[in-house]
Design a protein around this motif. Structure first.
Motif, PDB file in Angstrom:
ATOM      1  N   ASP A  32     -99.860  44.260 -38.895  1.00 30.75           N
ATOM      2  CA  ASP A  32    -101.076  43.684 -39.450  1.00 30.75           C
ATOM      3  C   ASP A  32    -100.750  42.816 -40.663  1.00 30.75           C
ATOM      4  O   ASP A  32     -99.732  43.012 -41.320  1.00 30.75           O
ATOM      5  CB  ASP A  32    -102.040  44.782 -39.856  1.00 30.75           C
ATOM      6  CG  ASP A  32    -102.492  45.621 -38.673  1.00 30.75           C
ATOM      7  OD1 ASP A  32    -102.371  45.145 -37.530  1.00 30.75           O
ATOM      8  OD2 ASP A  32    -102.968  46.752 -38.896  1.00 30.75           O
ATOM      9  N   LEU A  85    -104.693  43.358 -36.767  1.00 30.98           N
ATOM     10  CA  LEU A  85    -105.605  42.934 -37.831  1.00 30.98           C
ATOM     11  C   LEU A  85    -105.040  41.765 -38.629  1.00 30.98           C
ATOM     12  O   LEU A  85    -103.891  41.809 -39.074  1.00 30.98           O
ATOM     13  CB  LEU A  85    -105.877  44.103 -38.781  1.00 30.98           C
ATOM     14  CG  LEU A  85    -106.765  43.828 -39.991  1.00 30.98           C
ATOM     15  CD1 LEU A  85    -108.188  43.489 -39.563  1.00 30.98           C
ATOM     16  CD2 LEU A  85    -106.765  45.027 -40.931  1.00 30.98           C
ATOM     17  N   ASN A 116    -108.593  42.173 -34.303  1.00 23.55           N
ATOM     18  CA  ASN A 116    -109.686  41.861 -35.230  1.00 23.55           C
ATOM     19  C   ASN A 116    -109.228  40.815 -36.237  1.00 23.55           C
ATOM     20  O   ASN A 116    -108.186  40.978 -36.870  1.00 23.55           O
ATOM     21  CB  ASN A 116    -110.145  43.104 -35.988  1.00 23.55           C
ATOM     22  CG  ASN A 116    -110.802  44.107 -35.077  1.00 23.55           C
ATOM     23  OD1 ASN A 116    -111.827  43.832 -34.475  1.00 23.55           O
ATOM     24  ND2 ASN A 116    -110.199  45.275 -34.956  1.00 23.55           N
TER      25      ASN A 116
END
Length: 139
Positions: free
Chosen positions: A36, A55, A74
């Protein structure tokens, strides 16, 4: 990996692990990233290529943003005076806050994108019809 950079260039490829950008005034490029990304980036170019991760949560000010051939579960990006280009970007949820920014978003394959949420303040954006999405909401 934690970065707090005042100047210069950072080019990283084949990195496995989460990236935390405390503050960066440097040009940063990541490719083949598995992990991430979170952080704050100012007055820079920020790019991510050929990567798959969960992420991307960044705040960008006075930056160029380039995402190319990435799949991110996301995306949550705040853009202040940012020029952004998304090419072949796939995500379940994309949340963009565009403050006096420009976004161009194109995909070359029919792989679908989830929901796209845009908070638009004095910005321009173009999401090409090649971007197949579940839904788009603009405030």
């Amino acid at each position: 990996y934690t970065f707090d950079l005042n100047a210069g260039y950072l080019n990283v490829s084949k990195i496995v692990g989460d990236v935390n950008i405390v503050k960066s005034f440097s040009n940063m490029t990541f490719s083949e990233l598995v992990g991430d990304i979170k952080g704050t980036i100012d007055n820079s170019t920020f790019a991510v290529y050929n990567s798959v991760f969960d992420l991307l949560d960044v705040n960008l000010t006075n930056c160029n943003l380039d995402l190319d051939n990435v799949t991110i579960k996301n995306i949550d990006i705040v853009c202040n005076k940012v020029q952004a280009i998304f090419l072949d970007v796939y995500s379940e949820d994309i949340k963009l806050e565009l403050n006096i920014s420009n976004l161009e978003y194109y995909n070359n394959t029919p792989k679908p994108v989830g929901n796209i949420y845009i908070k638009n303040v004095g910005s321009q954006y173009k999401i090409n019809e090649t971007v197949k999405h579940s839904g788009i909401k603009v405030e």
